[in-house]
Design an enzyme around this catalytic site. Structure first.
Site, PDB file in Angstrom:
ATOM      1  CB  SER A 107     -16.378  35.119  54.928  1.00 18.11           C
ATOM      2  OG  SER A 107     -15.551  34.480  55.853  1.00 18.11           O
ATOM      3  CG  ASP A 246     -15.022  30.542  57.431  1.00 16.19           C
ATOM      4  OD1 ASP A 246     -14.394  29.648  56.818  1.00 16.19           O
ATOM      5  OD2 ASP A 246     -14.800  31.754  57.261  1.00 16.19           O
ATOM      6  CG  ASP A 248     -14.529  32.056  52.971  1.00 14.14           C
ATOM      7  OD1 ASP A 248     -14.489  31.809  54.192  1.00 14.14           O
ATOM      8  OD2 ASP A 248     -13.802  32.903  52.425  1.00 14.14           O
ATOM      9  CG  ASP A 250     -11.239  32.434  55.193  1.00 15.02           C
ATOM     10  OD1 ASP A 250     -12.158  32.138  55.978  1.00 15.02           O
ATOM     11  OD2 ASP A 250     -11.046  33.591  54.770  1.00 15.02           O
TER      12      ASP A 250
END
Length: 453
Positions: A107, A246, A248, A250
């Protein structure tokens, strides 16, 4: 996942090369999952299929290969998605008719961390039975199926197009972004290909930053955790707004046309107000303990039901499901639009905000005029030999907390949160007057510090 040996509530994550974040363990992990899925399929004759997506950190190549080898050895087929946002992997797992999905990502963490997260065939977190079976399978030696039962691996070449069409389907058919100049910050992460392509297809003039990953620059000075970079670019290019994801994909944060940062609380307010006007809002809007008091007050003025969950998007999701709601989020940019996506999706959430602005004929700055944020500050008090629970429950701390809450009653909030990951108690106070907030915070944190010594 209490009692689990290997996994936390969101898969595994850590420093590459240490503990379970190693090629050896991930190879075994792929093999264990493959064996579990083969056993679940029973005798129906079809090999289970697993899709694997990743973000752009360099260790993703190593872990992708390890998972692929372990799964194929166990008799499962693999479809490689390449760099793909986490919510896209959830969507593709659900719609491609496969048995499971895997995301290789840490992430918003730096490049030297990585992690593994799983999705069920429904694009959701694995159920307890599968998780327990996976834990048990990891304690069994690596197994290679008979040659004729080995799996195969292939590239899912239509994955990007499918996900882009899904994102487009989340907005009205007639919606477009012609005449809009926007800055997109992709954090050198998983959205670097998809997001610019999608927004250009919708007609926007896209100025891209953070879209040149090299394996080690993910989240490095860019993305939603470094919003100042986006804000500066918006001012420099005189863009209408900026959007930052960000690593990843999400989370999403924005910047208005003057470069002012717009966080998840702000975006939640914009969406809730617009959806109420459209008749789209159902159930309560869900924020977290950290959602600004100004948001709560604004929702009360608009007669929009608002509830708070614990911090973390999984708790927001749980509260939405329990309350029959469709909209929730946290200041970090995790937004849940459950009538459009089953999980937090930065791109889909950004599109919903842009639709709300277009329908209301407003700029991002204009859409926030009804929201008055209050000053909020958090102090971390490090613990001595006293546990967090004992510190918070101490009579002196409870008395100080009651006094703090009384001093900001009707004007803000005061609360304590023991950290779940480090020996600290987080002391948070917010109030509509900055001096009142600071004085209350000083008194409360002093009481906690004394009890923690």
């Amino acid at each position: 996942m209490g009692g689990r040996k290997y996994f936390g509530t969101d898969g595994i994550r850590g420093r590459v090369g240490q503990g379970v974040i190693s090629a050896d363990f991930v190879l075994r992990l792929g093999n264990a999952l493959g064996r579990v899925l083969v056993a679940q399929r029973g005798q129906d004759g079809r090999r289970p299929i697993v899709v694997i997506g990743k973000d752009t950190r360099i260790s993703g190549y190593m872990f992708e290969a390890a998972l692929e080898a372990g799964l194929v050895a166990a008799g499962a087929d693999v479809q490689l998605l390449g760099p793909m946002p986490t919510p896209a992997v959830a969507f593709l797992t659900r719609t491609l008719g496969v048995d499971a999905g895997i995301v290789i990502s840490a992430s918003h963490n730096p490049h030297y961390d990585n992690g593994i997260k799983f999705f069920s065939a429904q694009g959701e977190k694995l159920d307890d039975a599968t998780e327990l079976a996976l834990e048990a399978a990891l304690d069994v030696p690596f197994t290679t199926a008979e040659s004729e039962k080995l799996g195969k691996a292939s590239r899912a070449r239509e994955a990007v197009g499918r996900y882009i069409e899904f994102c487009k389907a989340s907005v009205p058919r007639a919606f477009d972004l012609r005449g809009v100049r926007l800055v997109l910050d992709c954090a050198h992460g998983a959205t670097y290909q998809i997001a610019p392509l999608l927004f250009r297809e919708l007609g926007a003039e896209v100025i891209g930053i953070g879209a040149e990953p090299n394996g080690v620059n993910i989240n490095a000075g860019v993305g939603s955790t470094h919003i100042d970079n986006l804000a500066a670019k918006v001012r420099e290019t005189r863009a209408d707004l900026g959007i930052a994801f960000d690593g990843d994909g999400d989370r999403v944060l924005m910047a208005d046309d003057q470069g002012n940062p717009v966080d998840g609380d702000d975006l939640l307010y914009i969406l809730a107000r617009a959806w109420k006007d459209e008749g789209r809002l159902r159930g309560p809007v869900v924020g977290t303990l950290m959602s600004n008091y100004g948001v709560e007050k604004a929702f009360a003025d608009l007669q929009i039901p608002f509830v708070r969950s614990n911090v973390g998007d999984r708790y927001v999701h749980q509260a939405l499901v329990e309350g029959g709601g469709v909209l929730g989020g946290e200041a970090s940019g995790h937004l849940l639009c459950l009538d459009r996506a089953t999980t937090g999706d930065g791109i889909v959430s950004a599109l919903q905000v842009l639709v709300a602005l277009r329908n209301g004929g407003q700029t991002l700055r204009q859409a926030l005029k009804g929201l008055e944020r209050v000053p909020q500050k958090t102090v971390n008090v490090r613990l001595g030999n006293v546990s967090a629970k004992a510190t918070v429950q101490a009579d002196s701390v409870q008395a100080a907390l009651a006094a703090a809450q009384q001093s900001v009653a009707g004007r803000g909030r005061a609360f304590l949160r023991p950290s779940g990951t480090e020996p600290v108690v987080r002391v948070t106070v917010e109030a509509d007057d900055a001096t009142l907030m600071q004085e209350t915070l000083d008194r409360l944190s002093a009481a906690v510090r004394e009890a923690a010594a």
